[in-house]
Design a protein around this motif. Sequence first.
Motif, PDB file in Angstrom:
ATOM      1  N   PRO A  98       0.839  -1.208   0.000  1.00  0.00           N
ATOM      2  CA  PRO A  98       0.000   0.000   0.000  1.00  0.00           C
ATOM      3  C   PRO A  98       0.869   1.251   0.000  1.00  0.00           C
ATOM      4  O   PRO A  98       1.926   1.291   0.645  1.00  0.00           O
ATOM      5  CB  PRO A  98      -0.806  -0.136   1.294  1.00  0.00           C
ATOM      6  CG  PRO A  98      -0.025  -1.072   2.149  1.00  0.00           C
ATOM      7  CD  PRO A  98       0.686  -2.009   1.227  1.00  0.00           C
ATOM      8  N   SER A  99       0.448   2.255  -0.726  1.00  0.00           N
ATOM      9  CA  SER A  99       1.251   3.474  -0.833  1.00  0.00           C
ATOM     10  C   SER A  99       1.407   4.154   0.524  1.00  0.00           C
ATOM     11  O   SER A  99       2.418   4.828   0.769  1.00  0.00           O
ATOM     12  CB  SER A  99       0.606   4.434  -1.829  1.00  0.00           C
ATOM     13  OG  SER A  99      -0.723   4.752  -1.425  1.00  0.00           O
ATOM     14  N   SER A 100       0.442   3.976   1.425  1.00  0.00           N
ATOM     15  CA  SER A 100       0.522   4.614   2.744  1.00  0.00           C
ATOM     16  C   SER A 100       1.724   4.153   3.541  1.00  0.00           C
ATOM     17  O   SER A 100       2.183   4.849   4.453  1.00  0.00           O
ATOM     18  CB  SER A 100      -0.753   4.332   3.535  1.00  0.00           C
ATOM     19  OG  SER A 100      -0.968   2.935   3.670  1.00  0.00           O
ATOM     20  N   ALA A 101       2.266   2.983   3.219  1.00  0.00           N
ATOM     21  CA  ALA A 101       3.425   2.461   3.942  1.00  0.00           C
ATOM     22  C   ALA A 101       4.746   2.961   3.361  1.00  0.00           C
ATOM     23  O   ALA A 101       5.807   2.698   3.934  1.00  0.00           O
ATOM     24  CB  ALA A 101       3.405   0.936   3.927  1.00  0.00           C
ATOM     25  N   HIS A 102       4.693   3.686   2.228  1.00  0.00           N
ATOM     26  CA  HIS A 102       5.928   4.141   1.573  1.00  0.00           C
ATOM     27  C   HIS A 102       5.743   5.555   1.032  1.00  0.00           C
ATOM     28  O   HIS A 102       5.994   5.827  -0.140  1.00  0.00           O
ATOM     29  CB  HIS A 102       6.299   3.175   0.442  1.00  0.00           C
ATOM     30  CG  HIS A 102       6.498   1.766   0.885  1.00  0.00           C
ATOM     31  ND1 HIS A 102       7.691   1.303   1.401  1.00  0.00           N
ATOM     32  CD2 HIS A 102       5.635   0.712   0.924  1.00  0.00           C
ATOM     33  CE1 HIS A 102       7.568   0.030   1.721  1.00  0.00           C
ATOM     34  NE2 HIS A 102       6.341  -0.350   1.445  1.00  0.00           N
ATOM     35  N   SER A 103       5.318   6.447   1.904  1.00  0.00           N
ATOM     36  CA  SER A 103       5.022   7.806   1.460  1.00  0.00           C
ATOM     37  C   SER A 103       6.241   8.531   0.905  1.00  0.00           C
ATOM     38  O   SER A 103       6.108   9.454   0.094  1.00  0.00           O
ATOM     39  CB  SER A 103       4.428   8.606   2.618  1.00  0.00           C
ATOM     40  OG  SER A 103       5.319   8.631   3.731  1.00  0.00           O
ATOM     41  N   ASP A 104       7.450   8.121   1.317  1.00  0.00           N
ATOM     42  CA  ASP A 104       8.655   8.791   0.845  1.00  0.00           C
ATOM     43  C   ASP A 104       9.037   8.394  -0.580  1.00  0.00           C
ATOM     44  O   ASP A 104       9.953   8.991  -1.165  1.00  0.00           O
ATOM     45  CB  ASP A 104       9.819   8.482   1.777  1.00  0.00           C
ATOM     46  CG  ASP A 104      10.116   6.992   1.866  1.00  0.00           C
ATOM     47  OD1 ASP A 104       9.162   6.192   1.780  1.00  0.00           O
ATOM     48  OD2 ASP A 104      11.291   6.623   2.007  1.00  0.00           O
ATOM     49  N   GLN A 105       8.353   7.402  -1.159  1.00  0.00           N
ATOM     50  CA  GLN A 105       8.701   6.942  -2.502  1.00  0.00           C
ATOM     51  C   GLN A 105       7.608   7.217  -3.537  1.00  0.00           C
ATOM     52  O   GLN A 105       7.696   6.741  -4.662  1.00  0.00           O
ATOM     53  CB  GLN A 105       8.985   5.433  -2.478  1.00  0.00           C
ATOM     54  CG  GLN A 105      10.124   5.035  -1.560  1.00  0.00           C
ATOM     55  CD  GLN A 105      10.415   3.551  -1.650  1.00  0.00           C
ATOM     56  OE1 GLN A 105      10.567   2.986  -2.729  1.00  0.00           O
ATOM     57  NE2 GLN A 105      10.486   2.901  -0.506  1.00  0.00           N
ATOM     58  N   LEU A 106       6.625   7.993  -3.186  1.00  0.00           N
ATOM     59  CA  LEU A 106       5.471   8.154  -4.070  1.00  0.00           C
ATOM     60  C   LEU A 106       5.719   9.125  -5.210  1.00  0.00           C
ATOM     61  O   LEU A 106       5.134   8.988  -6.291  1.00  0.00           O
ATOM     62  CB  LEU A 106       4.257   8.609  -3.257  1.00  0.00           C
ATOM     63  CG  LEU A 106       3.788   7.639  -2.174  1.00  0.00           C
ATOM     64  CD1 LEU A 106       2.517   8.165  -1.509  1.00  0.00           C
ATOM     65  CD2 LEU A 106       3.548   6.249  -2.760  1.00  0.00           C
ATOM     66  N   TYR A 107       6.576  10.114  -5.002  1.00  0.00           N
ATOM     67  CA  TYR A 107       6.805  11.135  -6.032  1.00  0.00           C
ATOM     68  C   TYR A 107       8.309  11.307  -6.254  1.00  0.00           C
ATOM     69  O   TYR A 107       8.919  12.286  -5.811  1.00  0.00           O
ATOM     70  CB  TYR A 107       6.155  12.452  -5.615  1.00  0.00           C
ATOM     71  CG  TYR A 107       4.655  12.339  -5.446  1.00  0.00           C
ATOM     72  CD1 TYR A 107       3.815  12.351  -6.553  1.00  0.00           C
ATOM     73  CD2 TYR A 107       4.083  12.197  -4.182  1.00  0.00           C
ATOM     74  CE1 TYR A 107       2.429  12.226  -6.405  1.00  0.00           C
ATOM     75  CE2 TYR A 107       2.708  12.074  -4.033  1.00  0.00           C
ATOM     76  CZ  TYR A 107       1.891  12.087  -5.146  1.00  0.00           C
ATOM     77  OH  TYR A 107       0.527  11.956  -4.998  1.00  0.00           O
ATOM     78  N   PRO A 108       8.923  10.371  -6.964  1.00  0.00           N
ATOM     79  CA  PRO A 108      10.374  10.385  -7.105  1.00  0.00           C
ATOM     80  C   PRO A 108      10.914  11.519  -7.974  1.00  0.00           C
ATOM     81  O   PRO A 108      12.117  11.811  -7.929  1.00  0.00           O
ATOM     82  CB  PRO A 108      10.665   9.028  -7.762  1.00  0.00           C
ATOM     83  CG  PRO A 108       9.427   8.722  -8.540  1.00  0.00           C
ATOM     84  CD  PRO A 108       8.298   9.249  -7.700  1.00  0.00           C
ATOM     85  N   ASN A 109      10.057  12.166  -8.739  1.00  0.00           N
ATOM     86  CA  ASN A 109      10.531  13.204  -9.652  1.00  0.00           C
ATOM     87  C   ASN A 109      10.306  14.619  -9.133  1.00  0.00           C
ATOM     88  O   ASN A 109      10.532  15.595  -9.858  1.00  0.00           O
ATOM     89  CB  ASN A 109       9.848  13.033 -11.018  1.00  0.00           C
ATOM     90  CG  ASN A 109      10.190  11.695 -11.655  1.00  0.00           C
ATOM     91  OD1 ASN A 109      11.339  11.265 -11.637  1.00  0.00           O
ATOM     92  ND2 ASN A 109       9.189  11.011 -12.185  1.00  0.00           N
ATOM     93  N   ARG A 110       9.864  14.727  -7.895  1.00  0.00           N
ATOM     94  CA  ARG A 110       9.741  16.051  -7.297  1.00  0.00           C
ATOM     95  C   ARG A 110      11.110  16.549  -6.852  1.00  0.00           C
ATOM     96  O   ARG A 110      11.958  15.766  -6.420  1.00  0.00           O
ATOM     97  CB  ARG A 110       8.784  16.012  -6.111  1.00  0.00           C
ATOM     98  CG  ARG A 110       7.325  15.886  -6.504  1.00  0.00           C
ATOM     99  CD  ARG A 110       6.427  15.907  -5.287  1.00  0.00           C
ATOM    100  NE  ARG A 110       5.002  15.894  -5.656  1.00  0.00           N
ATOM    101  CZ  ARG A 110       4.011  15.825  -4.790  1.00  0.00           C
ATOM    102  NH1 ARG A 110       4.265  15.771  -3.487  1.00  0.00           N
ATOM    103  NH2 ARG A 110       2.752  15.807  -5.208  1.00  0.00           N
ATOM    104  N   PRO A 111      11.343  17.860  -6.943  1.00  0.00           N
ATOM    105  CA  PRO A 111      12.633  18.402  -6.495  1.00  0.00           C
ATOM    106  C   PRO A 111      12.874  18.116  -5.018  1.00  0.00           C
ATOM    107  O   PRO A 111      11.939  17.989  -4.222  1.00  0.00           O
ATOM    108  CB  PRO A 111      12.490  19.908  -6.765  1.00  0.00           C
ATOM    109  CG  PRO A 111      11.414  20.021  -7.786  1.00  0.00           C
ATOM    110  CD  PRO A 111      10.468  18.890  -7.514  1.00  0.00           C
TER     111      PRO A 111
END
Length: 399
Positions: A98-111
Motif C-alpha cells: 500500500p502506498s501509505s506504507a511508503h510515502s517517501d517513494q510516491l513522487y520520485p521526480n519532485r525536487p
Amino acid sequence: MRNRRLAWAAAAVAAGALGWYAWSSAAAPEAAAVASAGAALPATSPFAPLSASASAFGDANRRARAEQLTLWQQRLARAQDTLEAYRDSTRYPYESQPSSAHSDQLYPNRPIDEDHALRTRDGKAASGVRLRTSQERVFVQGSESVRFTVSLVDEAGRTRPLRVNRAWAHELPKPNTASLFPEVPLNFNDDGTAGDAAPSDGVYSATLQPATQGFAQLLGAIRVEVDLQYRDERGMTLFDIVYTPQSPADWQGGVREALEDGSLNFYLGANVRVPGRYVVTARVDDASGQPFALLTFNDEVAAGAQAFRLSLFGKLVRDGKPAFPLTLRDVDAFLLRPDAFPDRLLMPRLAGIVHASRSYALASFADTEWSSEERSRYLAELQRDVDAARTRVDQLGRP
C-alpha cells in the motif's frame, strides 16, 4: 561378724527406701503445680512462633506469585502484539505494498528541497538568515539534466539579497584517486533564463547536463560547489548527483496488463543489454488520482527481449477497494551492481502516467493473504511465543 554386715546392709536399704519416699512425696506437689500451670497455658502457645513464620512465608509466596503472573501477562500481551503486527505487515508481498506504507517513494521526480544555515568558511552560521536549496534529482542517466536553485531568506521568510560569486561542477572521485575530468563552471542566474523560473525573484538557478558538459564518459559522482556571499559574509553550499552515462537496458513494447491468479499484473517490455539483477519501481493511483500502491520488481534478468512484471496483489485491491481505472506512473529502474560504486546502472526513467488499466469488478481479485515459507515459519515461531506465555499465565493464575 557376718551377721553384723547383713544388719548394716539391711539398715542402708531401709534408709534409702525412706529417703526416696521422702523425696517423691516432696516432689509430687511441685510436679502437680507444673502440670497445673501447663494445663492453664493455651494449647497452641508452644507453636505460636512457627505459625507466624509460616504465615509470613505464605504471604511472601503469594506476592511473588502475583508478581510473576503480572510479568507473564505483560509478556503475553507483547507476544500477541508482535504476532499481530507481523501478520498485518506481511499480508501483502514486498513487491505489492500500500502506498501509505511508503510515502517517501510516491513522487520520485519532485525536487529535493532543503532549508539550512548559511555556513561561512570558518563553519559558523550566518546570523538571522537561512539558505534554501533545491535539486531536481540525485540519480541522473544519459541525456538527463538537473536544475539547482539557491536563495536566502530571513527569519520571517522574506527573500534577502544573495550573490553567487562562483559555481562549478567536478568529479567526486573515490578516496585516494585523482579525478580524470576537469572542473566545469556553472552559471547561477536570476534573470529567468537557462533554467531559472522567474527573473529577479531572489532565486538563483543553474542547470547541469553531464552528457554535454564534460562528463559524458563518467560513471560515478559529480559534485556542484557554490560560493555565496551575503553582505560581507561568504559561505558555501554543495550538491551531489550520481551519473550513469549508458543505460544497461531500454524500454520497448509498451505495457501489457493481465488479470492472473486473482492479481493484476503489468508487463513492461525491455531490451536488456547487460544481464543481472534489475530493480523496477512503479506507482499506482486510483481513478481520482490518489496514490494506492507501490509495485516493485526485483529479480535476475537475462539479456535480450524481456518483460518486467509488476504485480498488484489481489488482497490489496480487495482491502483497499480503489476506484477503477488505475494508472501506472513514474517508473524507475536500475541494474544492481553489488560491491561497486555507484551501486546501480540507471535505465531511462518513465515520468508521469505510463499506462491506464481497464476496469474490473472487485470480486475478480483474490481475497487471500500472501503466503511464503518464510512468513509461515515466522508466524509459527511467534505463535509458539504466544502459546508459551499463555500457558505460564494459566499456570500462575490457578489457585
